[in-house]
Design an enzyme around this catalytic site. Structure first.
Site, short mmCIF file in Angstrom:
data_model
loop_
_atom_site.label_atom_id
_atom_site.label_comp_id
_atom_site.label_asym_id
_atom_site.label_seq_id
_atom_site.Cartn_x
_atom_site.Cartn_y
_atom_site.Cartn_z
N GLY A 118 -45.39 104.91 6.73
CA GLY A 118 -46.18 105.61 7.75
C GLY A 118 -47.01 106.46 7.17
CG ASN A 119 -50.94 107.12 8.35
OD1 ASN A 119 -51.10 108.00 9.20
ND2 ASN A 119 -51.12 105.76 8.55
CG HIS A 120 -48.94 112.95 6.36
ND1 HIS A 120 -47.70 113.33 6.95
CD2 HIS A 120 -48.90 113.03 5.04
CE1 HIS A 120 -46.99 113.74 5.79
NE2 HIS A 120 -47.67 113.17 4.54
#
Ligand code: CTP
Length: 409
Positions: A211-213
């Site tokens: 995933g990412n922020h």
């Protein structure tokens, strides 16, 4: 910080206004509550006084020496009414002055924002529609209610938006008072806007993902701003840290593949498409059916393949007249380099507008504030900075300009 009058009319959603006070006081705004007599059937004076830190009156006779029915309205930076019942909308539209709140609405010269909340039948009734149109015509910002569960068993449009949503709209109007002008308000009416937001997740196995922020704040802000300005909005929501705004249709997605399918289905009938999501650029060639075990493995090598570039794909099948907005997160040493990188990405991806953020040093992700340049096909560059909810309105302005007068390279 601003002086805010919070008018509360007599509906069950009055209890949510208690939390609105807190949300407005947290960043330092001074809040004075003016409940109607009927609002006091739901929440009493003691609660309003304790939460706001100010005395509370509902009629024009209390403290007459200070002429509160004139002074409060004159001194306010913003008058917010949440909830605004059908009766309050009718009294405001008719110019009545039969209690302290309606007196304030007549004496205030600052922006006025109303959040209606009532049963669906009352919201859809012709009388209420006409009152809302009258108020909007005078420059009052009347937000659309949220849809969902109402008091009792029924559900539909009529819910008061969440306190965080109300605060976001209030702060945007405080910074951009022109939103409350008759000319600027509802300028996106008739446009169908599809906005993607949040970060996608690519499954590695049944329990893990890449995933990412991305917090989703920018896409949520654009959806909220476009809805406030009258557009029909669908939010294609990947994983987000915040709730979607009131009044928008929400389509939940998980992976970049899901996002691509949803966008390609919705985009052909949209006037404006905004790719504010942060899709994962790589996904697993094949996610494991079973949980990957660490026993006996010194490390793990993942076999990743590139995902669909949704923005570029949308550009390839863009209907005539549609405005396609992309985002770019770049690490640049100067503004000139940022514009150069953004312009190259705009051309490469085929977008009409590109909102380019400098993310050097982890800036922007999850922050309430951002700084960006908006670049169009003709090379026009607009700078914008501030709260994402305010930058969202600058993006809506650029979309509107592009939609009315498309720029050519
Ligand atoms: N985007 C997309 N599909 C992807 C990756 C990105 O539609 N698989 C969109 C984003 O929503 C954004 C724009 O493309 O609007 C630019 O995203 P960015 O991450 O800056 O660009 P990339 O294409 O990933 O290029 P790079 O990271 O190599 O600079």
């Amino acid at each position: 910080m601003a002086r805010v009058i919070l008018g509360v009319a007599g509906g069950i959603a009055a209890y949510k206004a208690c939390e609105v006070i807190r949300r407005l006081r947290d960043p330092g705004h001074d809040v004075r509550v003016v409940p109607t007599a009927n609002a006091l059937q739901f929440v009493g004076v003691t609660t309003w006084e304790a939460l706001s830190g100010h005395p509370v009156a509902t009629d024009v006779w209390t403290g007459a020496a200070e002429v509160p029915h004139v002074r409060l309205g004159q001194q306010a930076d913003l008058v917010l009414v949440a909830p605004a019942t059908a009766d309050l909308l009718a009294r405001a539209a008719g110019g009545r002055a039969d209690d302290l709140l309606t007196n304030i609405l007549l004496t205030a010269r600052c922006p006025v924002v109303m959040f209606p909340a009532m049963h669906t039948e009352m919201w859809l009734h012709e009388a209420t529609r006409a009152n809302v149109a009258t108020l909007r015509g005078r420059g009052v910002v009347v937000a659309d209610p949220d849809s969902g569960r109402l008091t009792g068993a029924d559900s539909g449009p009529g819910r008061l938006p969440d306190p965080g949503d109300i605060r976001a709209v209030a702060e945007a109007v405080l910074e951009l008072p022109a939103l409350a002008g008759p000319a600027a308000a509802r300028d996106l009416t008739g446009l169908r806007v599809v906005v993607s937001a949040g970060g996608t997740q690519e499954a590695l196995d049944p329990v893990r993902f890449l995933g990412n922020h991305s917090s989703g704040l920018m896409g949520i802000g654009i959806a909220r701003a476009a809805r406030l300005r009258g557009a029909d909005v669908t939010l294609v929501a990947a994983r987000m840290d915040h709730e979607p705004p009131a009044g928008v249709e929400v389509r939940r997605v998980v992976s970049t593949g899901d996002l691509a399918r949803a966008m390609l289905e919705l985009a052909p009938s949209a006037d404006v498409v905004v790719m504010a999501a942060a899709p994962a650029d790589f996904t697993t060639a094949a996610p494991a059916d079973h949980k990957i075990k660490k026993d006996g493995q010194a490390g793990l090598t993942l076999d990743l393949v590139q995902t669909t570039d949704v923005l570029a794909t949308l550009a390839g099948s863009k209907p005539a007249g549609q405005t396609l907005v992309g985002f770019a997160a770049e690490t640049a040493d100067s503004r000139a380099e940022l514009v150069e990188l953004g312009t190259a990405k705009l051309r490469r991806k085929g977008a009409d507008l590109l909102v380019c953020n400098d993310v050097s040093g982890g800036k922007v992700f999850g922050d309430a504030d951002t700084a960006a340049v908006i670049i169009d096909r003709a090379g026009l560059v607009t700078e914008c900075a501030g709260r994402k909810d305010v930058v969202a309105h600058a993006i809506c302005d650029a979309v509107l300009a592009q939609h009315t007068h498309p720029a050519t390279p």
